[in-house]
Design a protein around this motif. Structure first.
Motif, mmCIF file in Angstrom:
data_model
loop_
_atom_site.group_PDB
_atom_site.id
_atom_site.type_symbol
_atom_site.label_atom_id
_atom_site.label_comp_id
_atom_site.label_asym_id
_atom_site.label_seq_id
_atom_site.Cartn_x
_atom_site.Cartn_y
_atom_site.Cartn_z
ATOM 1 N N GLY A 1 51.265 7.467 29.408
ATOM 2 C CA GLY A 1 51.334 6.563 30.543
ATOM 3 C C GLY A 1 52.629 6.639 31.327
ATOM 4 O O GLY A 1 52.997 5.698 32.021
ATOM 5 N N ARG A 2 53.308 7.777 31.266
ATOM 6 C CA ARG A 2 54.634 7.838 31.891
ATOM 7 C C ARG A 2 54.572 7.758 33.416
ATOM 8 O O ARG A 2 55.511 7.278 34.042
ATOM 9 C CB ARG A 2 55.370 9.101 31.452
ATOM 10 C CG ARG A 2 54.678 10.402 31.703
ATOM 11 C CD ARG A 2 55.308 11.529 30.870
ATOM 12 N NE ARG A 2 54.648 12.817 31.063
ATOM 13 C CZ ARG A 2 55.123 13.768 31.839
ATOM 14 N NH1 ARG A 2 56.246 13.566 32.502
ATOM 15 N NH2 ARG A 2 54.492 14.915 31.970
ATOM 16 N N ARG A 3 53.482 8.199 34.031
ATOM 17 C CA ARG A 3 53.385 8.051 35.484
ATOM 18 C C ARG A 3 53.253 6.585 35.881
ATOM 19 O O ARG A 3 53.857 6.140 36.874
ATOM 20 C CB ARG A 3 52.195 8.847 36.007
ATOM 21 C CG ARG A 3 52.384 10.362 35.918
ATOM 22 C CD ARG A 3 51.257 11.110 36.600
ATOM 23 N NE ARG A 3 51.475 12.551 36.546
ATOM 24 C CZ ARG A 3 50.625 13.439 37.050
ATOM 25 N NH1 ARG A 3 49.508 13.029 37.654
ATOM 26 N NH2 ARG A 3 50.895 14.729 36.968
ATOM 27 N N ALA A 4 52.488 5.841 35.119
ATOM 28 C CA ALA A 4 52.373 4.400 35.389
ATOM 29 C C ALA A 4 53.709 3.700 35.152
ATOM 30 O O ALA A 4 54.090 2.793 35.897
ATOM 31 C CB ALA A 4 51.284 3.789 34.509
ATOM 32 N N ILE A 5 54.434 4.147 34.131
ATOM 33 C CA ILE A 5 55.759 3.587 33.870
ATOM 34 C C ILE A 5 56.672 3.836 35.066
ATOM 35 O O ILE A 5 57.411 2.947 35.508
ATOM 36 C CB ILE A 5 56.362 4.204 32.590
ATOM 37 C CG1 ILE A 5 55.575 3.752 31.359
ATOM 38 C CG2 ILE A 5 57.830 3.810 32.435
ATOM 39 C CD1 ILE A 5 55.993 4.454 30.076
ATOM 40 N N GLY A 6 56.613 5.053 35.620
ATOM 41 C CA GLY A 6 57.439 5.371 36.779
ATOM 42 C C GLY A 6 57.102 4.514 37.988
ATOM 43 O O GLY A 6 57.995 4.077 38.722
ATOM 44 N N ALA A 7 55.805 4.256 38.201
ATOM 45 C CA ALA A 7 55.408 3.410 39.335
ATOM 46 C C ALA A 7 55.888 1.976 39.149
ATOM 47 O O ALA A 7 56.403 1.349 40.078
ATOM 48 C CB ALA A 7 53.894 3.453 39.501
ATOM 49 N N LEU A 8 55.754 1.450 37.929
ATOM 50 C CA LEU A 8 56.185 0.068 37.672
ATOM 51 C C LEU A 8 57.701 -0.063 37.705
ATOM 52 O O LEU A 8 58.226 -1.117 38.089
ATOM 53 C CB LEU A 8 55.655 -0.389 36.307
ATOM 54 C CG LEU A 8 54.143 -0.624 36.215
ATOM 55 C CD1 LEU A 8 53.741 -0.939 34.776
ATOM 56 C CD2 LEU A 8 53.718 -1.758 37.137
ATOM 57 N N ALA A 9 58.416 0.991 37.321
ATOM 58 C CA ALA A 9 59.879 0.920 37.277
ATOM 59 C C ALA A 9 60.481 0.750 38.659
ATOM 60 O O ALA A 9 61.618 0.275 38.791
ATOM 61 C CB ALA A 9 60.448 2.174 36.615
ATOM 62 N N ALA A 10 59.761 1.132 39.710
ATOM 63 C CA ALA A 10 60.288 0.996 41.071
ATOM 64 C C ALA A 10 60.040 -0.382 41.661
ATOM 65 O O ALA A 10 60.610 -0.720 42.693
ATOM 66 C CB ALA A 10 59.665 2.062 41.974
ATOM 67 N N PHE B 1 67.248 4.384 38.071
ATOM 68 C CA PHE B 1 66.063 5.135 37.667
ATOM 69 C C PHE B 1 65.651 6.136 38.742
ATOM 70 O O PHE B 1 65.417 7.316 38.464
ATOM 71 C CB PHE B 1 64.908 4.170 37.378
ATOM 72 C CG PHE B 1 63.565 4.845 37.335
ATOM 73 C CD1 PHE B 1 63.198 5.611 36.245
ATOM 74 C CD2 PHE B 1 62.687 4.740 38.404
ATOM 75 C CE1 PHE B 1 61.963 6.257 36.213
ATOM 76 C CE2 PHE B 1 61.459 5.372 38.386
ATOM 77 C CZ PHE B 1 61.097 6.134 37.284
ATOM 78 N N VAL B 2 65.562 5.693 39.994
ATOM 79 C CA VAL B 2 65.116 6.569 41.076
ATOM 80 C C VAL B 2 66.088 7.728 41.269
ATOM 81 O O VAL B 2 65.680 8.893 41.406
ATOM 82 C CB VAL B 2 64.965 5.754 42.383
ATOM 83 C CG1 VAL B 2 64.718 6.686 43.565
ATOM 84 C CG2 VAL B 2 63.831 4.749 42.251
ATOM 85 N N VAL B 3 67.394 7.434 41.255
ATOM 86 C CA VAL B 3 68.401 8.476 41.484
ATOM 87 C C VAL B 3 68.403 9.494 40.348
ATOM 88 O O VAL B 3 68.409 10.711 40.571
ATOM 89 C CB VAL B 3 69.798 7.839 41.653
ATOM 90 C CG1 VAL B 3 70.880 8.904 41.714
ATOM 91 C CG2 VAL B 3 69.838 6.982 42.912
ATOM 92 N N PRO C 1 76.296 13.773 38.255
ATOM 93 C CA PRO C 1 76.532 13.116 39.547
ATOM 94 C C PRO C 1 75.538 11.999 39.831
ATOM 95 O O PRO C 1 75.894 10.963 40.389
ATOM 96 C CB PRO C 1 76.393 14.254 40.565
ATOM 97 C CG PRO C 1 76.625 15.494 39.785
ATOM 98 C CD PRO C 1 76.075 15.217 38.425
ATOM 99 N N ALA C 2 74.273 12.205 39.434
ATOM 100 C CA ALA C 2 73.261 11.173 39.670
ATOM 101 C C ALA C 2 73.530 9.946 38.810
ATOM 102 O O ALA C 2 73.365 8.805 39.258
ATOM 103 C CB ALA C 2 71.864 11.731 39.385
ATOM 104 N N VAL C 3 73.944 10.168 37.559
ATOM 105 C CA VAL C 3 74.275 9.040 36.683
ATOM 106 C C VAL C 3 75.442 8.250 37.262
ATOM 107 O O VAL C 3 75.423 7.014 37.309
ATOM 108 C CB VAL C 3 74.609 9.548 35.261
ATOM 109 C CG1 VAL C 3 75.153 8.406 34.404
ATOM 110 C CG2 VAL C 3 73.365 10.147 34.608
ATOM 111 N N LEU C 4 76.456 8.963 37.726
ATOM 112 C CA LEU C 4 77.604 8.292 38.326
ATOM 113 C C LEU C 4 77.206 7.550 39.592
ATOM 114 O O LEU C 4 77.633 6.410 39.824
ATOM 115 C CB LEU C 4 78.703 9.304 38.633
ATOM 116 C CG LEU C 4 79.979 8.744 39.272
ATOM 117 C CD1 LEU C 4 80.628 7.717 38.355
ATOM 118 C CD2 LEU C 4 80.959 9.862 39.598
ATOM 119 N N SER C 5 76.362 8.177 40.418
ATOM 120 C CA SER C 5 75.903 7.514 41.639
ATOM 121 C C SER C 5 75.108 6.255 41.309
ATOM 122 O O SER C 5 75.289 5.214 41.953
ATOM 123 C CB SER C 5 75.037 8.470 42.466
ATOM 124 O OG SER C 5 75.795 9.567 42.911
ATOM 125 N N GLY C 6 74.231 6.348 40.311
ATOM 126 C CA GLY C 6 73.470 5.167 39.913
ATOM 127 C C GLY C 6 74.366 4.047 39.424
ATOM 128 O O GLY C 6 74.156 2.871 39.752
#
Length: 580
Positions: free
Chosen positions: A97-106, A167-169, A206-211
């Protein structure tokens, strides 16, 4: 050709006039409010001394600054950890269900930050400050003060809101880590730990730092959550302190705090940029490959359960709690029965001091129309200015100074927290300027502040949209004799319309749910839903506040889903299912 002749030739070009107009608008929306803020602090010679170096400084500056830094640091660390965990689960694991998790995480970021704070209060509120306690206390479960009020619940609710940013970054960065690199490392005998430490983590650093920086800056400057969960126990941040100063007539000190809040946010983001400057984190090769999925074996279900628990607790449970609380006749009490009064009830002196249900309240209906109108006006204004600015920058590559000024002024509002930006607009437009009257108390000052706050995102979205249009199309149209206006209307606009529409929807969502930018600008003549929620929550009308918050959430989430649909739509009008 002389310098004067070149200047005259440039002045006869339409793009030159457009660039001048864009630059003038940006100066009015960004530079002048900031200059007005500084000028207002200098008009009172004692303001800076009182805030920075006086017996009042501890309560006015240093204690709120410590509160802001604590909240920002806690929010940044926890939001980054949770966002990185979910990003890894969604992109690089075989969790079910990782795609559903990604949708809910946003979803949590699409909700107003005060929605989660109100849900927290409905559950964990105790009787320390009076009023109706939350559901846990009503069920006989004692709730300690540190869990009901102050920095801990503030940080936890902000983390629940802002982890979506990280999460998105980070998910986007992980998706760019080529599976061929990971596979090649594994073929050499490298362990999973070595692959993670030598390839994956450096690639997404860089993404972790940006987040982290985004969550830190947003948490440190957030107003709504510290106001709802901190002010009742006198826990202050810079945002709440400057709001208190300006709302009580102490404008000069409030403006000083606004400048200091801008400086804090700027230093944070500048430090983050310095950390990654000059370092290479490239992992993308010329061959496009999918991210390599890691088989988790026995850990597949426990990790999936943890991820599902997180997104359910942040994306679904707050809505359920808020919806259920609006149906309870007695605030947060299950023994009082259910009612629809807070939605559609007529005035009843025995219920909520005679207040009608929100759907029968003319003030709510006016605020609903004003909020939607504000969102549309800001979206149209910001995207129009951002699109014109991006068009000018792209088609005048030799005008480096003008392009640099446009880019800088379009980016600066990103460094200004919402409450500080509202204070800047009061300082500049709250009094008559020349032949123009004061804008304070009107719809226009709120709309202008919203456009200014949204410029960074609108400009970046427009730049990305224009960047996808090949200059060869424009050159071909030039050879066919098409004018610049015709080329822009027939070629450029259709090709960038989807990106601009997507950016406009997201700007609309931000304004509909935003409280920080408007909290100092709203008056009874300009009601907005977010301000109604804040006022009702502060006055103890929990059901009305939660009901209005649900309306805001429905509008925000609906518009966010529309934006996602626009982003997934292919040029032929069909939906690209591969990205969902």
């Amino acid at each position: 050709m002389t310098l004067l002749a070149r200047a005259g030739a440039a002045a006869r070009r339409p793009l030159t006039w457009l660039a001048a107009a864009v630059l003038a608008v940006l100066i009015v929306l960004v530079a002048l409010p900031l200059l007005g803020l500084v000028r207002a602090t200098l008009a009172d010679g004692d303001a800076w001394v009182d805030v920075v170096a006086s017996p009042l400084s501890g309560a006015v500056l240093w204690s709120p600054l410590a509160g802001s830094l604590f909240v920002g640091l806690g929010t940044g660390i926890l939001a980054t950890v949770l966002g990185a965990f979910l990003a890894w689960v969604v992109v690089m694991s075989d969790v079910p269900g990782r795609r559903a998790i990604g949708a809910l995480a946003a979803i949590p970021f699409a909700l107003p930050s005060f929605a989660i704070a109100l849900a927290w209060e409905s559950v964990f509120r105790n009787d320390r400050i009076g009023g109706s306690p939350g559901l846990l206390v009503a069920l006989g479960v004692p709730v300690p003060d540190w869990l009901a009020w102050g920095p801990v619940p503030i940080v936890l609710t902000l983390v629940a809101h802002y982890f979506s940013l990280s999460f998105v970054v980070i998910a986007a960065a992980l998706a760019g880590v080529g599976g061929d690199l990971v596979a090649a490392a594994e073929l050499t005998g490298a362990s999973r730990l070595r692959v993670a430490s030598r390839i994956v983590i450096p690639a997404v650093a860089p993404a972790v730092l940006s987040g982290f920086l985004l969550a830190f800056a947003e948490g440190a400057s957030n107003f709504a959550v510290p106001a709802l969960l901190g002010l009742p126990v006198r826990f202050q941040t810079l945002s709440t302190r400057l709001y208190g100063a300006i709302s009580t007539g102490d404008e000069a000190r409030g403006y000083v705090l606004s400048i200091l809040l801008v400086v804090v946010a700027g230093v944070i983001l500048f430090a983050g940029n310095r950390v990654t400057r000059g370092r290479s984190f490239s992992t993308i090769t010329g061959k496009a490959t999918r991210a390599r999925v890691t088989r988790m074996g026995a850990w597949r279900w426990p990790l999936g359960a943890a991820a599902w628990l997180l997104v359910i607790a942040t994306a679904i449970l707050p809505g359920i709690v808020l919806a259920a609380s609006t149906l309870l006749r007695r605030t947060n009490r299950l023994d009082g029965g259910l009612t629809l009064h807070y939605w559609v009830g007529e005035s009843d002196p025995a219920v909520s001091q005679g207040m009608r249900g929100i759907l029968r309240d003319p003030t709510f209906l006016s605020a609903l129309g004003g909020t939607v109108g504000l969102g549309v006006a800001v979206a149209v204004g910001a995207v129009t200015i951002g699109a014109l600015a991006a068009y000018v920058v792209r088609h005048r590559p030799r005008a480096r100074r003008t392009n640099a000024a446009i880019g800088l002024l379009s980016y600066v509002p990103f460094l200004i927290p919402g409450v500080a930006l509202g204070a800047a607009f009061i300082a500049q437009f709250g009094a008559p300027v020349g032949p123009f009257g004061s804008l304070y108390g009107t719809f226009w000052i709120i709309a202008l502040a919203g456009v200014a706050a949204s410029l960074p995102f609108a400009f970046q979205a427009a730049s990305a949209a224009f960047g996808q249009v090949s200059v060869e199309l424009d050159e071909a149209a030039v050879l066919s004799g098409a004018s610049r206006v015709r080329r822009f209307g027939r070629i450029t606009v259709p090709l960038v319309s989807r990106g601009l529409a997507n950016g406009g929807v997201l700007v609309f969502v931000t304004m509909v749910r935003d409280l920080s930018v408007v909290v100092l600008l709203v008056t009874p003549a300009t009601p907005l839903l977010s301000m109604m929620t804040f006022r009702y929550a502060s006055e103890g009308f929990a059901q009305q506040a939660n009901a209005i918050t649900l309306v805001i959430a429905v509008i925000s989430v609906g518009a966010t889903l529309l934006a996602r649909r626009l982003a997934d739509r292919r040029p032929d009008g069909r939906i690209d299912r591969s990205s969902t």
